[in-house]
Design an enzyme around this catalytic site. Structure first.
Site, mmCIF file in Angstrom:
data_model
loop_
_atom_site.group_PDB
_atom_site.id
_atom_site.type_symbol
_atom_site.label_atom_id
_atom_site.label_comp_id
_atom_site.label_asym_id
_atom_site.label_seq_id
_atom_site.Cartn_x
_atom_site.Cartn_y
_atom_site.Cartn_z
ATOM 1 N N GLY A 249 -25.469 16.286 -47.868
ATOM 2 C CA GLY A 249 -26.567 17.109 -48.373
ATOM 3 C C GLY A 249 -27.906 16.439 -48.190
ATOM 4 O O GLY A 249 -28.938 16.974 -48.609
ATOM 5 N N ASP A 250 -27.909 15.256 -47.569
ATOM 6 C CA ASP A 250 -29.156 14.521 -47.327
ATOM 7 C C ASP A 250 -29.024 13.793 -45.996
ATOM 8 O O ASP A 250 -28.172 14.127 -45.184
ATOM 9 C CB ASP A 250 -29.455 13.570 -48.487
ATOM 10 C CG ASP A 250 -30.951 13.466 -48.788
ATOM 11 O OD1 ASP A 250 -31.688 13.098 -47.862
ATOM 12 O OD2 ASP A 250 -31.362 13.756 -49.922
ATOM 13 N N ASP A 251 -29.872 12.791 -45.751
ATOM 14 C CA ASP A 251 -29.847 12.098 -44.467
ATOM 15 C C ASP A 251 -28.484 11.450 -44.213
ATOM 16 O O ASP A 251 -27.912 10.814 -45.102
ATOM 17 C CB ASP A 251 -30.925 11.017 -44.436
ATOM 18 C CG ASP A 251 -32.321 11.580 -44.649
ATOM 19 O OD1 ASP A 251 -32.603 12.671 -44.130
ATOM 20 O OD2 ASP A 251 -33.117 10.930 -45.349
ATOM 21 N N SER A 282 -25.890 17.853 -41.288
ATOM 22 C CA SER A 282 -26.744 17.817 -42.476
ATOM 23 C C SER A 282 -27.793 18.926 -42.381
ATOM 24 O O SER A 282 -28.904 18.694 -41.899
ATOM 25 C CB SER A 282 -27.429 16.457 -42.632
ATOM 26 O OG SER A 282 -28.223 16.441 -43.807
#
Length: 472
Positions: A249-251, A282
């Protein structure tokens, strides 16, 4: 009598041929790769561990590392987590030590806040990233260690982060969420051959470390949960990341080195970072992010063999006024992207700060950024490059790059009828471009050039792992 029992227990555990009483009948010799093999072997069950997914094993992990560390200097020690589900709170690793997680073993992170001691924020951050003051200790922690390995036969560490995510979204947490694995101030670190899932926040956070090897990880987190980064090398020197796959959900990879005035004062860069054969999904973040906490500097990053699917951006640079520091000598090649919002994205206005005490005159230096041999399709925006007024991003190079988005009829979005609407937006940047389709923005002057990629080999890339064996 107590001393005699302790002596007997230690004798059973520390013998080089030691095996768990519960696993004596299982003598399959399993190979694994490690920076060093170990002389002394024990099993979590030797210390009272129960793999039923219900009983807490925090005390068992702590006892294992406490006791095995006494013989680790004599050829190293290895703790096997056998098949089962092993619930635990935070525990600490040791030097000359391997934590081996069996293919059919799952370490389950406790969901009780009391199982994660509160610790001070990292000095280069000055504050918790999500809340002022303290932060929760990570699940697996190592500090001031030498020669530490966390590996397995693709065993699993499950952060059981859902309860943390709900509290974070509801603003019910007073401290920064725990990470899954955090190794600090250590050298000769290996994290490999594991599946990591559902961390409360970042999954792997090597910090102020040297000689770090991260290989063959599968990292899985929901794509709608913020701050579930995959791998975050932070102020580390000589790091390699290989053959890994992240859904987040992020980098997927976030390269860091401290936050504003705190990172500037600490002054420890991330440098000599090698990334190869890496795949990322992502939808809301970057495949590789440089920053935004980059105040100690980021330099000599080499990334190649990158595959991105359904991701927000490729390699993204995030910085802003007050950051100071630098991002320079970045080399990226052999990248394939499919279904992206951005191919190239650089931000000079990423403005979050730990507190109001940052120096507005501390401007970052962003220079010598090289991208080459890249192909992307199903792309919304090719390039959004925004530097800082009076502090332009310089020496940006792009060569042999082809970007296209197929329409429903099979035609290209970048056909002649679309040439006046090509999705580039560049401000306060300077550089060159060559064989870039669609044509780059005017700030990247068209010139016959092959963007640089170093021909030397980093020392960390020359390190060869040993083949070791464990009986389980």
């Amino acid at each position: 009598m107590g001393k005699l029992l302790t002596f007997i227990l230690l004798g059973l555990v520390f013998a080089s041929t030691a095996e768990s009483r519960d696993y004596k009948s299982c003598k399959q010799k399993i190979p694994y790769s490690a920076i060093n093999c170990r002389k002394h072997i024990a099993y979590l069950t030797d210390f009272g561990g129960k793999g039923d997914g219900i009983a807490s094993n925090t005390a068992a992990f702590k006892a294992a590392f406490h006791n095995l560390s006494k013989v680790a200097s004599d050829g190293g020690a290895l703790l096997v987590v056998p098949p089962g589900k092993w619930l635990t709170g935070s525990f600490n690793l040791a030097s000359h030590f391997t934590l081996y997680i069996h293919q059919k073993a799952v370490i389950l992170a406790s969901q009780d806040e009391l199982d994660y001691p509160l610790i001070d924020p990292l000095p280069p951050y000055g504050s918790g990233r999500e809340a002022p003051g303290k932060r929760f200790s990570s699940l697996i922690v190592g500090t001031n260690l030498t020669d530490v390995v966390v590996t397995g036969g693709n065993g699993t560490i499950d952060g059981q982060g859902e309860i943390w995510w709900k509290k974070f979204k509801a603003k019910k947490l007073k401290h920064t969420r725990p990470y899954l694995i955090e190794i600090l101030h250590s050298t000769h670190v290996q994290i490999s051959d594991l599946t990591l899932t559902n961390s409360p926040s970042w999954h792997v956070h090597p910090t102020y470390c040297t000689n770090v090897i991260i290989e063959r990880l599968t990292i899985l987190a929901p794509i709608d949960v913020p701050n579930t980064d995959g791998i975050n090398p932070d102020s580390c020197t000589d790091t390699r990341i290989r053959d890994s796959y992240v859904i987040s959900g992020d980098d997927c990879i976030a390269v860091k080195s401290g936050w504003d005035q705190y990172g500037i004062k600490y002054g420890k860069p991330t440098q000599r970072l090698s990334i190869r054969d890496f795949t990322c999904i992502s939808p809301d973040s970057a495949v590789i992010a440089l920053g935004s906490e980059m105040s100690g500097g980021i330099r000599d990053v080499r990334a190649e063999g990158i595959r991105a699917l359904n991701s927000q951006s490729g390699v993204r640079i995030k910085t802003g006024v007050g950051r100071g520091g630098y991002v320079k000598d970045i080399y990226v090649r052999d990248v394939e992207m499919d279904t992206m919002k951005y191919v190239f994205w650089m931000n000079g206005d990423y403005g979050s700060h730990p507190d109001p005490g940052f120096d507005p005159k501390a401007l970052p230096e962003i220079t010598n950024i090289n991208y080459r041999d890249m192909v992307a399709k199903n792309v919304k925006i090719v390039g959004a490059l925004s530097g800082i007024k009076g502090d332009a991003f310089t020496n940006i190079c792009m060569s042999n790059v082809t970007v296209a988005e197929e329409e429903k009829d099979g035609g290209s979005l970048f056909g002649k009828e679309k040439e006046t609407k090509l999705p580039w937006n560049c401000t306060d940047v300077r550089g060159v471009s060559s064989k870039v389709t669609p044509k780059a923005c005017p700030e990247l002057v068209e010139k016959e050039v092959d963007c640089a990629f170093p021909t030397d080999t980093l020392a960390i890339d020359k390190v060869k792992l040993n083949q070791c064996f464990v009986n389980v």
